[in-house]
Structure formats: structure tokens, C-alpha cells
Design a protein around this motif. Structure first.
Motif, short mmCIF file in Angstrom:
data_model
loop_
_atom_site.label_atom_id
_atom_site.label_comp_id
_atom_site.label_asym_id
_atom_site.label_seq_id
_atom_site.Cartn_x
_atom_site.Cartn_y
_atom_site.Cartn_z
N PRO A 325 0.81 -1.23 0.00
CA PRO A 325 0.00 0.00 0.00
C PRO A 325 0.83 1.27 0.00
O PRO A 325 0.29 2.36 -0.25
N THR A 329 -2.36 2.51 -4.56
CA THR A 329 -3.63 2.85 -3.94
C THR A 329 -4.56 1.65 -4.04
O THR A 329 -4.72 1.07 -5.12
N GLU A 330 -5.15 1.27 -2.94
CA GLU A 330 -6.03 0.10 -2.88
C GLU A 330 -5.39 -1.11 -3.59
O GLU A 330 -5.87 -1.59 -4.61
N VAL A 333 -7.33 -4.25 -4.79
CA VAL A 333 -8.41 -4.05 -5.75
C VAL A 333 -7.87 -4.21 -7.17
O VAL A 333 -6.83 -3.63 -7.51
N ASP A 335 -7.84 -3.12 -10.69
CA ASP A 335 -8.25 -1.85 -11.32
C ASP A 335 -7.53 -1.70 -12.65
O ASP A 335 -6.36 -1.34 -12.71
#
Length: 405
Positions: A325, A329-330, A333, A335
């Protein structure tokens, strides 16, 4: 940061660590990365190593010459796998020997040469999917597609006849074993594969062609020639590094897409975004037990607040670094629109994966073919929670992936 000497090695956590689901990192990685980004673990061989889970610390291990691959292949060095690494492999060398060998084989892996393979690769994808569709659902995407595509590509590069490809896959499976097979069987597989490849090298020398082996032999001859053993080892390195990992990544990527239907739908709508999606899948998917090759420190080094002594093993957990992290970012997830993706899946430094470009276009064409040719009703033929990775193996790929449509 003040260094800490860690001498208590009792009750060390065992490596590899269990994962909650294929393609996902061990739960322990997140805690280690936060609290002890450089931590002692016990390997399957009983040897000890420092497991490195932080992104910044991994970058150091992968680029600092004090963390040596050659030292990890030396007699008596700590090891991850049942038999010692072969010191004749380019993977197990440091500069300048590594530099010399990589320079000889690198011209066959330039971006332009690899991009030239794309039309033939696309035809291979379509042919395999033709067979899959003709047989009808249900189907096994691993045996029918994910494994067949990369082994065809690598074997075509090396001039391996189609009739011998099954043997190649069996040898590679054995050579990447951690605990599944006895050391004697793995050592025998190494000898058998090297003997087979020696025959291919001899044939390429007698009857030169346009294949990779002929290119490497020609490059050697231009600098005065050499023992063909080095050519054999280059071929073995390409086979072991370029087949099973790509096959595993294709299958895990399909599973990941099926687990994220909104991302899959977006890819179907905007297929031009596939290259960026591939980069995110490479970051997100956890394909191996850790991701990096074992190193041995050649001198005392302070890393992540601990002192690593000369002669101690260091294992970069690249898959943990790819979920840090502090960098992403995230990170947990998926993405496909992630604006910045400095993943280190292919390593860094002198041992950056020679076949990274090839792996990328194989993954791009494989996923593009599946999205283009298989119906939108594509789904798993069975319970997703029943999926399990190869046990006791360095590459945590799926032995099967039952699908229907």
C-alpha cells in the motif's frame, strides 16, 4: 534505521505459506510487510532465509550486487528446492559471466523480433480455440488452451518437434517442484532434459536454420565458438522459465476476470484497453510461492532494519511487493484503469526477465482470443471454491480450469 541482529531461529514460519484462493497472496504477507518486511522463514529444505515482502526492500534485493545468484548456486548454500541450482544456468550467474551469456541470447528477444511473432501467435490461439469450441462445453481451459499455447511458442522457438512436447512439459513440471517429487527424480529429469537439448543443439549446428538455437550458435561462432554445454543451458533456462509461468498466468487471469465480472464486461466493451489490463493482472495475480529467485548475501547488509549476514539466503517475495500500500492505492483491488503500475513481476536489474515481452504478448493474445471467440456466457463449470493450485510446486498454477458457456 538501526539494524537488529536476529539470532533466535526457533519456531520460524514455514515457507511457502498457504493462500486463501488461487492467484491471491498468503494472508501472512500483509502482516509481514507491515510489521517485518524482512523476516526469517524456514524453507521446504529445512534451510533458513530472509523473506522480503516490502516493495522498497524488494527493489534493493533485485538490484544490489551484494545479493548474489551465483552464491545461491554454490555448494552448501541454502536452497529453496530439493536439488541444488545448476551453476551453469544463466539464471544462477552474476556479472560478468551473466552479462556475456545474456548478450549472446538477447538479440533473439528484442521487442521487434518478439512483436514479429504476434501474427503466428494469434493463429495458434485461434487454432486452439477452434478445437475447444468444436469439442463443445464443458472444457478444461488449462489442458486445452493455457498450457498448450506457451509450450507451442517456446518449443517452436527452440525447434522442439510436436511429438516431444509432452516430455518437455513433464520435465519442466518436475524441475519446478518443491515437495511433490523426490530429489532423485528431479535430478534425473534435469539430466534427461539436458541430454535431449544437447541433441537439438547438435542438429542445429549440423543443419543451421532461423531458429533460436541456430542464432545463438552463430553468435558464439562470431566470437570464436564455445562448448555447446552453454547453449544447452541457455535452452534449458528458456524452457523452464518461459512455459509453465505463462501457462499459469493465462489460467489465473481467466479466473480473475470471471471473479470480477464488471472488469470483464469493461474489457469486452473496450478491447483496446487490454494491454493495460494485462499489466494489472500481472501485478494482481500471485503466480508463484513468492515470485523471486533466492539470493545469498556476499557481505553483511542492513535491509529493512535487520542485519543480514554474509552467506545468509534472501528470498524476494515479489507478489507481496506488488500489493504494497505504500506504492499502490487500494492494492488489493483489481483496477484496469490504475494510472501508475510499477509492478516488479518480471524482476529488476540484471536478472530482469528476458522473456517479459514474449510473456506479455502471449497473455494479450490469449485473453483477446478468449474474449473474441468464446461466448459472453463463459463461466466456470463447477464451484469456484473448489479450484486448487498445484500442491508442492514453485508455480502455483491451476492443474485444471473447467469452463462452460
Amino acid at each position: 534505521m538501526r539494524s537488529t541482529d536476529t539470532t533466535d531461529t526457533t519456531d520460524l514460519p514455514a515457507f511457502p505459506m498457504p493462500s486463501p484462493f488461487p492467484g491471491e497472496p498468503p494472508i501472512a504477507f500483509a502482516q509481514l510487510r507491515e510489521e517485518k518486511p524482512v523476516a526469517r522463514v524456514r524453507l521446504p529444505t529445512g534451510d533458513e532465509a530472509w523473506l522480503v515482502t516490502g516493495h522498497a526492500e524488494n527493489r534493493i534485493v533485485l538490484t544490489d550486487a551484494r545479493f548474489s545468484r551465483a552464491a545461491a548456486a554454490a555448494p552448501g548454500a541454502p536452497r529453496l528446492q530439493p536439488i541444488p541450482p545448476d551453476p551453469g544456468s544463466m539464471l544462477n550467474m552474476d556479472p560478468p559471466e551473466h552479462t556475456r551469456l545474456r548478450r549472446l541470447v538477447a538479440p533473439a528477444f528484442t521487442p521487434r523480433r518478439i512483436e514479429d511473432l504476434r501474427p503466428a501467435l494469434r493463429r495458434d490461439v485461434d487454432a486452439l480455440l477452434d478445437d475447444l469450441l468444436a469439442a463443445g462445453p464443458p472444457a478444461d481451459l488449462v489442458t486445452g488452451f493455457a498450457r498448450r499455447l506457451p509450450v507451442a511458442v517456446i518449443c517452436e522457438l527452440l525447434g522442439v518437434p510436436g511429438s516431444d512436447r509432452r516430455r518437455i512439459t513433464e520435465w519442466v513440471d518436475l524441475l519446478l517442484s518443491l515437495t511433490t517429487h523426490p530429489p532423485q527424480r528431479i535430478a534425473a529429469a534435469r539430466r534427461e532434459m539436458k541430454a535431449y537439448l544437447a541433441g537439438l543443439v547438435e542438429s542445429a549446428r549440423d543443419r543451421p536454420g532461423n531458429g533460436l538455437l541456430s542464432q545463438v550458435i552463430e553468435a558464439y561462432d562470431e566470437i570464436g565458438g564455445t562448448d555447446d554445454e552453454e547453449v544447452v543451458m541457455l535452452a534449458a533456462t528458456i524452457l523452464t522459465g518461459g512455459f509453465l509461468t505463462t501457462a499459469g498466468e493465462i489460467a489465473l487471469s481467466i479466473v480473475t476476470l470471471l471473479r470480477h465480472p464488471e472488469q470483464l464486461a469493461a474489457l469486452r466493451r473496450e478491447p483496446e484497453t487490454l494491454p493495460r489490463a494485462v499489466e494489472e493482472l500481472l501485478r494482481y495475480n500471485v503466480l508463484t510461492t513468492g515470485g523471486g529467485l533466492l539470493r545469498v548475501a556476499t557481505e553483511d547488509v542492513v535491509l529493512g532494519g535487520v542485519r543480514i549476514r554474509a552467506g545468509e539466503a534472501v528470498l524476494p517475495a515479489i507478489s507481496a511487493a506488488n500489493r504494497d500500500p505504500r506504492v499502490y492505492t487500494e492494492p488489493d483491488v483489481l483496477d484496469f484503469r490504475r494510472p501508475d503500475n510499477p509492478h516488479i513481476t518480471f524482476g529488476l536489474g540484471v536478472h530482469y526477465c528476458l522473456g517479459a515481452k514474449l510473456a506479455r504478448i502471449e497473455l494479450e493474445e490469449a485473453l483477446a482470443g478468449v474474449l473474441r471467440r468464446l461466448p459472453p456466457t463463459l463461466r466456470l463449470a463447477g464451484d469456484m471454491t473448489a479450484l486448487a493450485v498445484h500442491p508442492g510446486h514453485l508455480v502455483r498454477g491451476l492443474p485444471e480450469l473447467p469452463i462452460t458457456w
